[in-house]
Design a protein around this motif. Sequence first.
Motif, mmCIF file in Angstrom:
data_model
loop_
_atom_site.group_PDB
_atom_site.id
_atom_site.type_symbol
_atom_site.label_atom_id
_atom_site.label_comp_id
_atom_site.label_asym_id
_atom_site.label_seq_id
_atom_site.Cartn_x
_atom_site.Cartn_y
_atom_site.Cartn_z
ATOM 1 N N ALA A 149 0.869 -1.282 0.050
ATOM 2 C CA ALA A 149 0.207 0.091 -0.062
ATOM 3 C C ALA A 149 0.947 1.134 0.076
ATOM 4 N N PHE A 150 1.817 1.218 0.782
ATOM 5 C CA PHE A 150 2.666 2.571 0.968
ATOM 6 C C PHE A 150 3.401 2.570 -0.553
ATOM 7 N N ASP A 151 4.056 1.678 -0.939
ATOM 8 C CA ASP A 151 4.709 1.801 -2.208
ATOM 9 C C ASP A 151 3.783 2.270 -3.407
ATOM 10 N N ALA A 152 2.342 1.605 -3.364
ATOM 11 C CA ALA A 152 1.562 1.926 -4.431
ATOM 12 C C ALA A 152 1.324 3.668 -4.365
ATOM 13 N N LEU A 153 1.120 4.153 -2.921
ATOM 14 C CA LEU A 153 0.770 5.581 -2.672
ATOM 15 C C LEU A 153 1.954 6.402 -3.081
ATOM 16 N N ASP A 154 3.223 5.832 -2.927
ATOM 17 C CA ASP A 154 4.257 6.629 -2.970
ATOM 18 C C ASP A 154 4.918 6.740 -4.529
ATOM 19 N N ALA A 155 4.240 5.621 -5.170
ATOM 20 C CA ALA A 155 4.520 5.819 -6.695
ATOM 21 C C ALA A 155 4.551 6.909 -7.585
ATOM 22 N N GLY A 156 5.342 7.601 -8.159
ATOM 23 C CA GLY A 156 5.213 8.875 -8.785
ATOM 24 C C GLY A 156 5.688 10.120 -8.032
ATOM 25 N N SER A 157 6.126 9.726 -6.909
ATOM 26 C CA SER A 157 6.655 10.892 -6.193
ATOM 27 C C SER A 157 7.733 11.488 -6.608
ATOM 28 N N ARG A 158 8.218 12.737 -6.228
ATOM 29 C CA ARG A 158 9.143 13.497 -6.924
ATOM 30 C C ARG A 158 10.524 12.568 -6.832
ATOM 31 N N ASN A 159 10.880 11.895 -5.704
ATOM 32 C CA ASN A 159 11.962 11.142 -5.941
ATOM 33 C C ASN A 159 12.034 9.935 -6.739
ATOM 34 N N GLU A 160 10.882 9.418 -6.673
ATOM 35 C CA GLU A 160 10.576 8.304 -7.653
ATOM 36 C C GLU A 160 10.889 8.652 -8.953
ATOM 37 N N ARG A 161 10.210 9.712 -9.515
ATOM 38 C CA ARG A 161 10.459 10.165 -10.698
ATOM 39 C C ARG A 161 11.828 10.552 -11.180
ATOM 40 N N LYS A 162 12.495 11.301 -10.010
ATOM 41 C CA LYS A 162 14.217 11.571 -10.290
ATOM 42 C C LYS A 162 14.942 10.297 -10.582
ATOM 43 N N ILE A 163 14.677 9.130 -9.581
ATOM 44 C CA ILE A 163 15.256 8.209 -9.814
ATOM 45 C C ILE A 163 15.048 7.345 -11.316
ATOM 46 N N ARG A 164 13.814 7.359 -11.456
ATOM 47 C CA ARG A 164 13.569 6.706 -12.951
ATOM 48 C C ARG A 164 14.096 7.769 -14.059
ATOM 49 N N GLY A 165 14.248 9.091 -13.826
ATOM 50 C CA GLY A 165 14.787 9.774 -14.778
ATOM 51 C C GLY A 165 16.253 9.457 -14.959
ATOM 52 N N ILE A 166 16.905 9.234 -13.815
ATOM 53 C CA ILE A 166 18.273 8.846 -14.131
ATOM 54 C C ILE A 166 18.531 7.515 -14.579
ATOM 55 N N ILE A 167 17.757 6.492 -14.238
ATOM 56 C CA ILE A 167 17.679 5.318 -15.035
ATOM 57 C C ILE A 167 17.532 5.354 -16.340
ATOM 58 N N LYS A 168 16.642 6.078 -16.671
ATOM 59 C CA LYS A 168 16.239 6.348 -18.276
ATOM 60 C C LYS A 168 17.551 6.685 -18.881
ATOM 61 N N HIS A 169 18.122 7.927 -18.242
ATOM 62 C CA HIS A 169 19.265 8.589 -18.911
ATOM 63 C C HIS A 169 20.451 7.541 -18.860
ATOM 64 N N LEU A 170 20.487 6.750 -17.910
ATOM 65 C CA LEU A 170 21.871 5.817 -18.093
ATOM 66 C C LEU A 170 21.570 4.691 -18.975
ATOM 67 N N LYS A 171 20.201 4.090 -19.307
ATOM 68 C CA LYS A 171 19.730 3.283 -20.021
ATOM 69 C C LYS A 171 20.101 3.597 -21.614
ATOM 70 N N LEU A 172 19.826 5.149 -21.893
ATOM 71 C CA LEU A 172 20.056 5.690 -23.128
ATOM 72 C C LEU A 172 21.399 5.863 -23.393
ATOM 73 N N LYS A 173 22.516 5.852 -22.353
ATOM 74 C CA LYS A 173 23.837 5.832 -22.426
ATOM 75 C C LYS A 173 24.340 4.380 -22.575
ATOM 76 N N ASN A 174 23.463 3.566 -22.604
ATOM 77 C CA ASN A 174 23.797 2.197 -22.549
ATOM 78 C C ASN A 174 24.776 1.937 -21.159
ATOM 79 N N LEU A 175 24.855 2.381 -20.195
ATOM 80 C CA LEU A 175 25.481 2.114 -18.974
ATOM 81 C C LEU A 175 24.648 1.014 -18.329
ATOM 82 N N LEU A 176 23.246 1.137 -18.282
ATOM 83 C CA LEU A 176 22.562 0.008 -17.527
ATOM 84 C C LEU A 176 21.758 -0.614 -18.581
ATOM 85 N N ARG A 177 21.972 -2.054 -18.700
ATOM 86 C CA ARG A 177 21.437 -2.846 -19.862
ATOM 87 C C ARG A 177 20.456 -3.619 -18.926
ATOM 88 N N LYS A 178 20.509 -4.069 -17.750
ATOM 89 C CA LYS A 178 19.539 -4.984 -17.198
ATOM 90 C C LYS A 178 18.422 -4.274 -16.648
#
Length: 179
Positions: A149-178
């Motif tokens: 319940a907490f994780d569902a309520l917290d999804a989309g928070s500013r920190n969550e969006r920031k982490i997802r943005g960093i992961i997306k950026h690293l994927k684009l740079k082929n630094l994260l493949r998994k």
Amino acid sequence: MKIHQNNMLGELGGAIGKGILAGLAGTAAITISQMIEMKINKREPSDAPIKVVQETADVAPVSEEQKEKVSQEIHWVYGTTWGIARGLISLTGLKGLPATAVHFAAVWGAALVMLPKYNAAPPVTEEEPKSVAIDALHHAVYATAAGFAFDALDAGSRNERKIRGIIKHLKLKNLLRKF
């Protein structure tokens, strides 16, 4: 009016509010779990909440008929309030299963210490292994439901969006493949 990006009081308030809702979900889950187990084992409801409140607050139900009702009210308030701990855990940066494990340890650990202290249950060392396992299962159900319940309520928070943005950026740079 400009809203600050790093609003610690806002984050604290959000964590507490989400925690309360998560605690409510966890309490609903443990209540259902206990009801099923009581039916299977033909066990009566516990009077532990009443015993603890009588010891700590010097309060007692006005009648024997009110005992189960008051016990349920205490159970719901106690479980819902423990959700705040889940919210505070999130402020450390823990998420998902690690946060749920810490929450479970805190909730069950407190019960293992508090209930014997107030003569509401025997110490865990004097309990039957089956009873300990059932109690652990109920508390795991609580922590898991509160965590989901907490994780569902917290999804989309500013920190969550920031982490997802960093992961997306690293994927684009082929630094994260998994990921």
